[in-house]
Write a protein that holds these residues in place. Structure first.
Motif, PDB file in Angstrom:
ATOM      1  N   LEU A   1       7.886 -31.761  60.291  1.00 26.91           N
ATOM      2  CA  LEU A   1       7.335 -31.213  59.053  1.00 26.91           C
ATOM      3  C   LEU A   1       8.404 -30.434  58.281  1.00 26.91           C
ATOM      4  N   THR A   2       9.183 -29.631  58.986  1.00 24.54           N
ATOM      5  CA  THR A   2      10.235 -28.846  58.337  1.00 24.54           C
ATOM      6  C   THR A   2      11.242 -29.757  57.663  1.00 24.54           C
ATOM      7  N   ALA A   3      11.629 -30.828  58.360  1.00 27.77           N
ATOM      8  CA  ALA A   3      12.597 -31.763  57.787  1.00 27.77           C
ATOM      9  C   ALA A   3      12.028 -32.460  56.563  1.00 27.77           C
ATOM     10  N   ALA A   4      10.736 -32.869  56.648  1.00 28.43           N
ATOM     11  CA  ALA A   4      10.112 -33.577  55.526  1.00 28.43           C
ATOM     12  C   ALA A   4       9.998 -32.673  54.300  1.00 28.43           C
ATOM     13  N   VAL A   5       9.607 -31.398  54.523  1.00 33.33           N
ATOM     14  CA  VAL A   5       9.502 -30.470  53.393  1.00 33.33           C
ATOM     15  C   VAL A   5      10.887 -30.174  52.832  1.00 33.33           C
ATOM     16  N   GLY A   6      11.872 -30.057  53.712  1.00 33.00           N
ATOM     17  CA  GLY A   6      13.223 -29.783  53.261  1.00 33.00           C
ATOM     18  C   GLY A   6      13.727 -30.840  52.312  1.00 33.00           C
ATOM     19  N   ARG A   7      13.371 -32.106  52.590  1.00 33.33           N
ATOM     20  CA  ARG A   7      13.815 -33.193  51.714  1.00 33.33           C
ATOM     21  C   ARG A   7      13.161 -33.099  50.334  1.00 33.33           C
ATOM     22  N   ARG A   8      12.014 -32.429  50.271  1.00 32.16           N
ATOM     23  CA  ARG A   8      11.283 -32.331  49.005  1.00 32.16           C
ATOM     24  C   ARG A   8      11.670 -31.101  48.169  1.00 32.16           C
ATOM     25  N   VAL A   9      12.495 -30.256  48.743  1.00 30.11           N
ATOM     26  CA  VAL A   9      12.804 -28.998  48.056  1.00 30.11           C
ATOM     27  C   VAL A   9      13.403 -29.219  46.668  1.00 30.11           C
ATOM     28  N   PRO A  10      14.346 -30.147  46.468  1.00 30.73           N
ATOM     29  CA  PRO A  10      14.880 -30.329  45.105  1.00 30.73           C
ATOM     30  C   PRO A  10      13.788 -30.647  44.085  1.00 30.73           C
ATOM     31  N   ASP A  11      12.861 -31.559  44.460  1.00 33.91           N
ATOM     32  CA  ASP A  11      11.765 -31.877  43.536  1.00 33.91           C
ATOM     33  C   ASP A  11      10.837 -30.673  43.361  1.00 33.91           C
ATOM     34  N   LEU A  12      10.627 -29.963  44.472  1.00 35.55           N
ATOM     35  CA  LEU A  12       9.782 -28.772  44.429  1.00 35.55           C
ATOM     36  C   LEU A  12      10.348 -27.762  43.434  1.00 35.55           C
ATOM     37  N   MET A  13      11.654 -27.570  43.449  1.00 40.95           N
ATOM     38  CA  MET A  13      12.282 -26.594  42.567  1.00 40.95           C
ATOM     39  C   MET A  13      12.130 -27.000  41.098  1.00 40.95           C
ATOM     40  N   VAL A  14      12.264 -28.295  40.831  1.00 34.47           N
ATOM     41  CA  VAL A  14      12.099 -28.779  39.462  1.00 34.47           C
ATOM     42  C   VAL A  14      10.681 -28.501  38.969  1.00 34.47           C
ATOM     43  N   GLU A  15       9.686 -28.793  39.805  1.00 33.99           N
ATOM     44  CA  GLU A  15       8.294 -28.585  39.414  1.00 33.99           C
ATOM     45  C   GLU A  15       7.996 -27.101  39.176  1.00 33.99           C
ATOM     46  N   VAL A  16       8.534 -26.268  40.060  1.00 32.54           N
ATOM     47  CA  VAL A  16       8.305 -24.822  39.903  1.00 32.54           C
ATOM     48  C   VAL A  16       8.923 -24.329  38.603  1.00 32.54           C
ATOM     49  N   ARG A  17      10.135 -24.780  38.329  1.00 33.21           N
ATOM     50  CA  ARG A  17      10.815 -24.340  37.116  1.00 33.21           C
ATOM     51  C   ARG A  17      10.048 -24.776  35.878  1.00 33.21           C
TER      52      ARG A  17
END
Length: 385
Positions: A12-28
């Motif tokens: 789960l940690t690895a899968a979420v880690g891969r999504r962090v760049p997209d997550l940051m874009v959405e948050v911004r």
């Protein structure tokens, strides 16, 4: 509570880690709509924020199975974040909105990653509980820090303002020292100020002080109760202040530079005393309107001594006529010897005025023709009674 296996947590940690760049874009993008300042901050500090998100992810996931983990470090960090929010002049709701937006986007990616790695529904529910409890605790910590900083800053400012008032009311205030104290107290220093005094036991006076605007500084030096108010030369400012203080039995001191405030207080205290003695009756009393009365009554003993001296000739008359002669003499001085006007004021016949003035000429002799004697008599008679 359902535990999540170590392999599942790692996946789960690895899968979420891969999504962090997209997550940051959405948050911004989401922040840009609600709190654009934070979106700009995120854009300029993306690497640091990304590292923080990954670290937080590790903490949240590790706590999914262990709710006894010490969170004091996180609470302290987010409490400090709340404190800095206040110091920077930002609103607490904006910070909490950042948490809400970030949590919403974060959880959407965590849930998607959980489905991707095949996390069981009960384990996903346990993870959701952990995430939202964690964020709730940190939001509370930030709110607590914000309020603490606000209270401490307010208390410090009030202490600095009390020190500023004490300095301005001291007899030897240095202008540079007053300016420095005003900066510490976060008080925009006007060119001139006045003292406003009310009676400590008068509820209407206390209410009037509470209506003064934020530029005013409270005076709490028993038995004094009042405020330091900025004063301008415009009549509209005086009218506004008069309206706020009407009915409060207030006294407004002379407008002076801040470093000379003790002088304003001195005169205001005398005017307040004269108001209590019913010698002044304005509402409110403005010292600038009654400087003559204040000068004469500044030392009652001197005024009494002057009266005893210049009115001594009247002691030769019987007590029954002494008061009438004093009243006639006062009217003669006020109306510059106009006997018709004197008779109207005294409600007597002009012949009576002539008789009394003849008696006064007998008692005072030629001294009534002396301008200096008349001036002293005017002081004694106009103000002593």
């Amino acid at each position: 509570m359902t535990e999540i296996s170590a392999p599942s947590l790692d996946a789960l940690t690895a899968a979420v880690g891969r999504r962090v760049p997209d997550l940051m874009v959405e948050v911004r993008e989401a922040l840009a709509q609600r709190v654009p300042d934070y979106a700009d901050f995120l854009a300029h500090h993306e690497q640091e924020v990304t590292a923080g998100v990954l670290a937080m992810l590790g903490r949240v996931v590790s706590q999914a199975n262990d709710h006894t983990t010490d969170r004091s470090a996180e609470r302290e960090f987010f409490e400090d974040l709340g404190r800095s929010q206040w110091r920077e002049g930002r609103d607490l709701p904006d910070l909490l909105a950042v948490y809400q937006i970030g949590t919403r986007v974060f959880w959407r990616h965590v849930a998607a990653a959980a489905l991707e790695v095949g996390l069981a529904p009960d384990a996903l529910a346990a993870l959701a509980e952990t995430v939202f409890f964690f964020v709730d605790q940190l939001s509370s910590a930030s709110a607590h820090g914000y309020v603490l900083e606000q209270e401490e800053a307010g208390a410090l400012r009030e202490r600095h303002r009390e020190e500023l008032v004490d300095l301005m009311l001291s007899e030897s205030s240095d202008p540079a020292a007053v300016r420095a104290a005003a900066r510490r107290a976060d008080w925009p220093m006007p060119e001139k100020v006045s003292v406003v005094l009310v009676e400590p036991d008068d509820a209407s006076g206390r209410r009037a002080l509470s209506r003064l605007d934020g530029r005013s500084l409270p005076i709490r030096r028993p038995p004094l109760l009042g405020a330091v108010v900025p004063r301008g030369a415009r009549s509209a400012e005086r009218a506004a202040l008069s309206g706020l203080l009407r009915g409060a039995h207030a006294t407004v001191g002379a407008a002076v530079p801040p470093e000379q405030l003790a002088r304003s207080l001195d005169l205001a205290e005398i005017a307040a005393r004269l108001t209590k003695e019913h010698l002044l009756s304005d509402d409110p009393v403005f010292v600038a309107d009654h400087l003559d009365a204040i000068i004469v009554h500044r030392d009652r003993r001197l005024l009494d001594a002057l009266g005893d001296q210049v009115l001594a000739p009247l002691d030769q008359s019987p007590p029954s006529s002494r008061d009438r002669l004093r009243e006639t003499l006062r009217s003669w001085l006020r109306h510059m010897g106009d006997r018709k006007t004197m008779a109207e004021e005294l409600h007597v016949h002009p012949q009576t005025v002539r008789y009394r003035m003849g008696r006064l000429q007998e008692l005072y002799g030629e001294s009534l023709d002396d301008p200096a004697v008349r001036a002293r008599l005017m002081l004694a008679l106009a103000w002593r009674e």
